[in-house]
Write an enzyme that holds these catalytic residues in place. Structure first.
Site, PDB file in Angstrom:
ATOM      1  N   VAL A 245       0.840  -1.212   0.000  1.00 28.23           N
ATOM      2  CA  VAL A 245       0.000   0.000   0.000  1.00 28.23           C
ATOM      3  C   VAL A 245       0.874   1.261   0.000  1.00 28.23           C
ATOM      4  O   VAL A 245       0.575   2.230  -0.712  1.00 28.23           O
ATOM      5  CB  VAL A 245      -0.967  -0.009   1.209  1.00 28.23           C
ATOM      6  CG1 VAL A 245      -1.851   1.222   1.186  1.00 28.23           C
ATOM      7  CG2 VAL A 245      -1.818  -1.275   1.184  1.00 28.23           C
TER       8      VAL A 245
ATOM      9  N   LYS B  23      -7.021  -1.498  10.611  1.00 29.49           N
ATOM     10  CA  LYS B  23      -8.276  -1.811  11.314  1.00 29.49           C
ATOM     11  C   LYS B  23      -8.025  -2.544  12.633  1.00 29.49           C
ATOM     12  O   LYS B  23      -8.762  -2.357  13.596  1.00 29.49           O
ATOM     13  CB  LYS B  23      -9.212  -2.637  10.419  1.00 29.49           C
ATOM     14  CG  LYS B  23      -8.597  -3.888   9.796  1.00 29.49           C
ATOM     15  CD  LYS B  23      -8.023  -3.631   8.429  1.00 29.49           C
ATOM     16  CE  LYS B  23      -7.098  -4.751   7.995  1.00 29.49           C
ATOM     17  NZ  LYS B  23      -6.664  -4.681   6.637  1.00 29.49           N
TER      18      LYS B  23
ATOM     19  N   GLU C 254      -9.969   5.838   6.146  1.00 29.17           N
ATOM     20  CA  GLU C 254     -10.841   5.358   5.068  1.00 29.17           C
ATOM     21  C   GLU C 254     -10.434   3.972   4.563  1.00 29.17           C
ATOM     22  O   GLU C 254     -11.271   3.137   4.234  1.00 29.17           O
ATOM     23  CB  GLU C 254     -10.805   6.358   3.895  1.00 29.17           C
ATOM     24  CG  GLU C 254     -11.684   6.012   2.721  1.00 29.17           C
ATOM     25  CD  GLU C 254     -13.171   5.980   3.077  1.00 29.17           C
ATOM     26  OE1 GLU C 254     -13.734   7.029   3.363  1.00 29.17           O
ATOM     27  OE2 GLU C 254     -13.760   4.877   3.060  1.00 29.17           O
TER      28      GLU C 254
ATOM     29  N   GLY D  65     -11.148  -1.177   1.603  1.00 29.65           N
ATOM     30  CA  GLY D  65     -10.095  -0.662   0.729  1.00 29.65           C
ATOM     31  C   GLY D  65     -10.492   0.613   0.011  1.00 29.65           C
ATOM     32  O   GLY D  65     -10.742   1.633   0.635  1.00 29.65           O
TER      33      GLY D  65
ATOM     34  N   GLY E  46      -1.200 -10.086  -3.054  1.00 20.79           N
ATOM     35  CA  GLY E  46      -1.139  -9.013  -2.059  1.00 20.79           C
ATOM     36  C   GLY E  46      -2.469  -8.691  -1.408  1.00 20.79           C
ATOM     37  O   GLY E  46      -2.632  -7.624  -0.824  1.00 20.79           O
TER      38      GLY E  46
ATOM     39  N   ASP F  63      -9.882 -10.400  10.649  1.00 10.68           N
ATOM     40  CA  ASP F  63      -9.772  -9.140   9.896  1.00 10.68           C
ATOM     41  C   ASP F  63     -11.172  -8.539   9.700  1.00 10.68           C
ATOM     42  O   ASP F  63     -11.381  -7.336   9.901  1.00 10.68           O
ATOM     43  CB  ASP F  63      -9.110  -9.412   8.533  1.00 10.68           C
ATOM     44  CG  ASP F  63      -9.118  -8.189   7.640  1.00 10.68           C
ATOM     45  OD1 ASP F  63      -8.320  -7.271   7.892  1.00 10.68           O
ATOM     46  OD2 ASP F  63      -9.943  -8.140   6.706  1.00 10.68           O
TER      47      ASP F  63
ATOM     48  N   LYS G 277     -12.882  -4.953  11.165  1.00  8.52           N
ATOM     49  CA  LYS G 277     -13.626  -3.998  10.328  1.00  8.52           C
ATOM     50  C   LYS G 277     -15.054  -3.818  10.861  1.00  8.52           C
ATOM     51  O   LYS G 277     -15.603  -2.718  10.837  1.00  8.52           O
ATOM     52  CB  LYS G 277     -13.634  -4.494   8.877  1.00  8.52           C
ATOM     53  CG  LYS G 277     -12.242  -4.441   8.245  1.00  8.52           C
ATOM     54  CD  LYS G 277     -12.174  -5.212   6.947  1.00  8.52           C
ATOM     55  CE  LYS G 277     -10.781  -5.091   6.315  1.00  8.52           C
ATOM     56  NZ  LYS G 277     -10.569  -6.024   5.204  1.00  8.52           N
TER      57      LYS G 277
ATOM     58  N   GLY H 195      -5.762  -4.836  -2.075  1.00 11.34           N
ATOM     59  CA  GLY H 195      -4.830  -4.694  -3.192  1.00 11.34           C
ATOM     60  C   GLY H 195      -4.142  -3.341  -3.138  1.00 11.34           C
ATOM     61  O   GLY H 195      -4.614  -2.400  -2.503  1.00 11.34           O
TER      62      GLY H 195
HETATM   63  N1  HSE Z   1      -6.586  -8.869   3.936  1.00  7.78           N
HETATM   64  C1  HSE Z   1      -7.565  -7.865   3.717  1.00  7.78           C
HETATM   65  C2  HSE Z   1      -8.636  -8.411   2.804  1.00  7.78           C
HETATM   66  C3  HSE Z   1      -6.905  -6.656   3.116  1.00  7.78           C
HETATM   67  O1  HSE Z   1      -8.417  -9.474   2.216  1.00  7.78           O
HETATM   68  O2  HSE Z   1      -9.710  -7.826   2.703  1.00  7.78           O
HETATM   69  C4  HSE Z   1      -7.771  -5.439   3.070  1.00  7.78           C
HETATM   70  O3  HSE Z   1      -8.154  -5.011   4.335  1.00  7.78           O
END
Ligand code: HSE
Length: 427
Positions: free
Chosen positions: A14, A105, A129, A134, A187, A201, A205, A302
């Site tokens: 990123v 996050k 944001e 993303g 990625g 993850d 979020k 990404g």
């Molecule tokens: N690993 C996370 C996903 C990256 O796959 O959504 C973006 O937050």
């Protein structure tokens, strides 16, 4: 034209995307902002590592403190990820009066209170944001677009890696591990891909979304969080037969008395718009009282999509800096209170369930399975005997705690050869 300085912490995927965007679109950004943005210091773990973008070596250091303390840096962009070091860096930046942009996050979910309070005390901005969905400008839509509305519910696909894995498993019948390796190579996945496939993850979020949508602090430890490691090709076949698809969802509901917050794979009807959100794409359906339903869709992971979101924050901070400089007004704070609100206990959450069993083929086994469910007050909706030793049952709506007790009952049936697999259903 004035130039504002950025200190970048992390030059991975990123961070490289940010450098590239600021270079490629420098003129357009300057025209829109009325100022230039310049990366003035970059902190990395290894200076000599090959990078995806060319940067002036004299800007690169392993000394984060040097970046935070640099008077030429007004905006610190934290892209190191993780919780411990990132917390220290972000608090260090705030202490020095720097505005902060982060995509982290996990950091916000674990230390959001502390960080927002510190920023408020110091009068600096925190923007995030890129932390959810993303490149999709979801945070701005929720914070600004729906600022006058009351959100009752959202259902989202917010982990691109999980959605990518489930989409490709459905389309190609390839094994889970192979597709996860692809997601890592592209990625999308976190450094620890367990965060993606075990639901954490998405839970981080969900925590950010609950704070924006409901003004509520929902710790991830109080959410129902379930991953996708146990999904098998046969589950996709069954879903297809009943007109459903499998999607990795986050669900938040404001029940007035409490907040429902859950992360799990679900079978959803293929006619839902969310059912068409495939691959690494993210989508969030929001239901609010004045607007009604709205849907936010785009690339949630990404290099370049995430960099778009990060740079959008940098531009917003830069506007604040410029407007404060011209008007003499204090910088605006956009910090939302996180209130303590009760979280609905996991056991109280209600779903329909899909259960896949491997059973010894002998008379009476279906009656035994039904008996266990009936004792917990769970009604069976459909039974399907698949080839081999597999039996699939779907149930009517039931509480998680009743299903948990039913699992104890299944374990006592000798014809049940392994722990059944469970997928929640929505209709
Ligand atoms: N690993 C996370 C996903 C990256 O796959 O959504 C973006 O937050």
């Amino acid at each position: 034209m004035r130039t504002l300085g950025i200190g970048l912490l992390g030059l991975g995927n990123v961070g490289s995307g940010l450098v590239k965007l600021l270079e490629d679109n420098a003129e357009a950004i300057a025209a829109r902002l009325g100022a230039r943005l310049e990366v003035r210091r970059i902190a990395v773990r290894e200076v000599d590592k090959p990078r995806m973008v060319e940067v002036d070596r004299s800007l690169v250091t392993t000394d984060v403190e040097a970046v935070l303390a640099d008077p030429a840096v007004q905006i610190v962009v934290e892209l190191v990820g993780g919780e411990v070091a990132a917390r220290e860096f972000v608090l260090g930046a705030i202490e020095r009066g720097k505005h902060v942009v982060t995509a982290n996050k996990a950091l916000l979910a674990a230390h959001g209170d502390e960080i927002f309070n510190a920023a408020e005390r110091r009068g600096v901005d925190i923007f995030y944001e890129a932390s959810v969905c993303g490149g999709v400008p979801l945070i701005r839509a929720l914070r600004d677009g729906l600022a006058s509305d009351k959100i009752d519910e959202f259902i989202g696909i917010v982990n691109g890696t999980s959605n990518y894995i489930l989409t490709r498993m459905a389309d190609e019948q390839r094994p889970f591990d192979e597709i996860l390796a692809d997601a890592q190579a592209q990625g999308y996945a976190e450094a620890d891909p367990g965060l993606d496939v075990d639901g954490w993850d998405a839970a981080h979020k969900l925590c950010v979304l609950c704070s924006l949508c409901f003004g509520a602090r929902v710790p991830v430890t109080e959410m129902l969080v379930d991953g996708l490691r146990e999904i098998a090709p046969i589950d996709f076949d069954y879903a297809r037969r009943i007109g459903c698809v499998l999607k990795p969802l986050v669900i938040g509901r404001d029940h007035a008395s409490d907040i429902e917050a859950r992360v799990h794979v679900a079978m959803i009807p293929e006619r839902w718009l969310l059912a068409t959100v495939s691959g690494v794409f993210n989508g969030v359906y929001v239901s609010s009282q004045a607007l009604g339903p709205s849907l936010y869709y785009g690339r949630g992971a990404g290099m370049m999509p995430t960099a778009v979101a990060v740079v959008s924050d940098v531009i917003e901070v830069a506007r604040d800096i410029l407007s404060a400089a011209s008007s003499g007004l204090p910088l605006r704070l956009r910090i939302r209170d996180w209130r303590e609100r009760p979280v609905r206990p996991r056991g109280e959450l209600v779903s329909r369930f899909y259960l896949r069993f491997r059973v010894r083929d002998r008379p009476g086994v279906l009656a035994e399975l039904d008996g266990v469910l009936a004792r917990e007050g769970i009604a069976v909706r459909e039974v399907s005997r698949e080839v081999g030793e597999t039996v699939i049952l779907t149930t009517q709506a039931a509480r998680e705690q009743a299903m948990q007790r039913a699992f104890e009952g299944f374990a006592r049936i000798d014809a049940v050869l392994e722990r059944p697999r469970l997928i929640r259903m929505m209709d």
